[in-house]
Design an enzyme around this catalytic site. Structure first.
Site, PDB file in Angstrom:
ATOM      1  N   LYS A 109      -8.214 -11.828   1.112  1.00 56.09           N
ATOM      2  CA  LYS A 109      -7.935 -10.625   1.872  1.00 56.09           C
ATOM      3  C   LYS A 109      -8.523 -10.760   3.282  1.00 56.09           C
ATOM      4  O   LYS A 109      -9.683 -11.156   3.451  1.00 56.09           O
ATOM      5  CB  LYS A 109      -8.532  -9.405   1.176  1.00 56.09           C
ATOM      6  CG  LYS A 109      -7.841  -9.052  -0.136  1.00 56.09           C
ATOM      7  CD  LYS A 109      -6.432  -8.529   0.096  1.00 56.09           C
ATOM      8  CE  LYS A 109      -5.812  -8.037  -1.203  1.00 56.09           C
ATOM      9  NZ  LYS A 109      -4.473  -7.440  -0.992  1.00 56.09           N
ATOM     10  N   LYS A 216       6.264  -6.922  -7.451  1.00 61.00           N
ATOM     11  CA  LYS A 216       5.400  -6.303  -8.446  1.00 61.00           C
ATOM     12  C   LYS A 216       6.257  -5.428  -9.347  1.00 61.00           C
ATOM     13  O   LYS A 216       7.041  -4.610  -8.861  1.00 61.00           O
ATOM     14  CB  LYS A 216       4.306  -5.476  -7.763  1.00 61.00           C
ATOM     15  CG  LYS A 216       3.401  -6.326  -6.870  1.00 61.00           C
ATOM     16  CD  LYS A 216       2.385  -5.507  -6.110  1.00 61.00           C
ATOM     17  CE  LYS A 216       1.517  -6.412  -5.231  1.00 61.00           C
ATOM     18  NZ  LYS A 216       0.546  -5.670  -4.410  1.00 61.00           N
TER      19      LYS A 216
END
Length: 330
Positions: A109, A216
């Site tokens: 991240k 997803k």
């Protein structure tokens, strides 16, 4: 379409849990999720708390489908997964990687609010040092940069041999600009939010704004709908999760298993970020893989992690609102 599982049956089997995280992630220390059982097994409904019913309805459709219907036939029975590195200080990288075992790929991240590029560089450098030269590193900015910032940051991070950069900017137009600017740098662009949060998940592919789709199952409405999106987009896909319990990760694994081609490790190893799960045998990576299997919760763990009555009522209200949204759409 919610018809295969009536609302009363969802609420009758409903359990709402709050799971503790090993490190703060996406601004939270605990993750709430609603779980319910249908004819095919258990499913998870866990849109992030800020999502309204219009956005969260697709998550409920996905859960209903997974609980109610047999899933598409698999092409594989195990899924290679990546480790996920939150936006932590570089000195915490070895500790967090140790939770994942032998994963060969790490998603790092970056572009966290309140942090600076030097912190991103230090974090990615620490991951590269831990993985060695053969490991694979991808970075995820969650749309946190503008075009100039993304170009500058990815040039600075290029020395760490990036597999791809995920959602460096927020909009499809910005992704297209960054992709054009990085054409000679061999850093593919992956789109996540521009797929799962878009009214038209195929727009990013039509605009030539990405090389890879991050998909997803929950936010895209389930395994079958996601497979259709990937087929129509004609781009390689990486299956990821939204910090799911092992029940939600099982749905992601079924999606990854059903893809005809799967060239990249998937973001389905995030059970390693929890200090406890709803099953005594969570889908934590082993040798960099998780199995393709349905997961049933442990009743004792459901009880141990149950939310307060007020929070359960909040989730029940949310499910009712999303169910009504699905009925209205059909």
């Amino acid at each position: 379409m919610p018809a295969p599982l009536p609302l009363a049956e969802i609420l009758d089997s409903l359990h709402v849990v709050s799971l503790p995280l090993a490190t703060r992630f996406r601004g939270v220390d605990r993750r709430e999720a609603a779980l319910f059982e249908g004819p095919e097994g258990w499913a998870e409904f866990s849109p992030f708390l800020e999502y309204d019913a219009a956005e969260a309805a697709a998550w409920l459709a996905a859960a209903i489908d997974f609980a109610s219907e047999p899933q598409p036939l698999p092409h594989r029975d195990r899924i290679r997964v990546n480790a996920t590195m939150p936006a932590v200080d570089a000195d915490r990288v070895p500790e967090i990687l140790a939770r994942y075992g032998a994963c060969r790929t790490v998603k790092v991240k970056v572009a966290e609010t309140g942090q600076v590029l030097d912190e991103d560089i230090a974090r990615v450098a620490a991951v590269r040092a831990a993985l060695g030269p053969e490991g694979r590193i991808r970075v995820d900015a969650n749309g946190g940069w503008n075009v100039d910032e993304a170009e500058h940051a990815l040039h600075a991070l290029a020395e760490f041999d990036l597999e791809y950069a995920e959602q460096p900017c927020a909009t499809i137009g910005e992704l297209a600009d960054v992709r054009a600017r990085l054409r000679d740098w061999d850093i593919p662009i992956a789109a996540d939010e521009s797929v799962r949060k878009a009214e038209d998940p195929l727009a990013v592919a039509r605009a030539g704004a990405a090389d890879i789709l991050i998909v997803k199952a929950q936010p895209l409405g389930g395994v079958r709908r996601t497979l259709d999106i990937v087929e129509q987009a004609g781009l390689p896909a990486v299956v990821s999760s939204a910090l799911d319990t092992s029940i939600g990760l099982a749905q992601g694994a079924h999606l990854a298993a059903a893809l005809p081609v799967l060239d990249h490790d998937c973001g389905l190893g995030t059970a390693a970020l929890f200090t406890s799960d709803v099953t005594a045998d969570p889908l934590v990576p082993e040798n960099g893989e998780i199995p393709v299997a349905r997961v049933a919760p442990d009743p004792a763990l459901l009880d141990a992690h149950a939310v307060s009555p007020d929070r359960r009522a909040w989730w029940e209200h949310r499910i009712r609102a999303c169910y009504a949204e699905l009925i209205a759409r059909t």
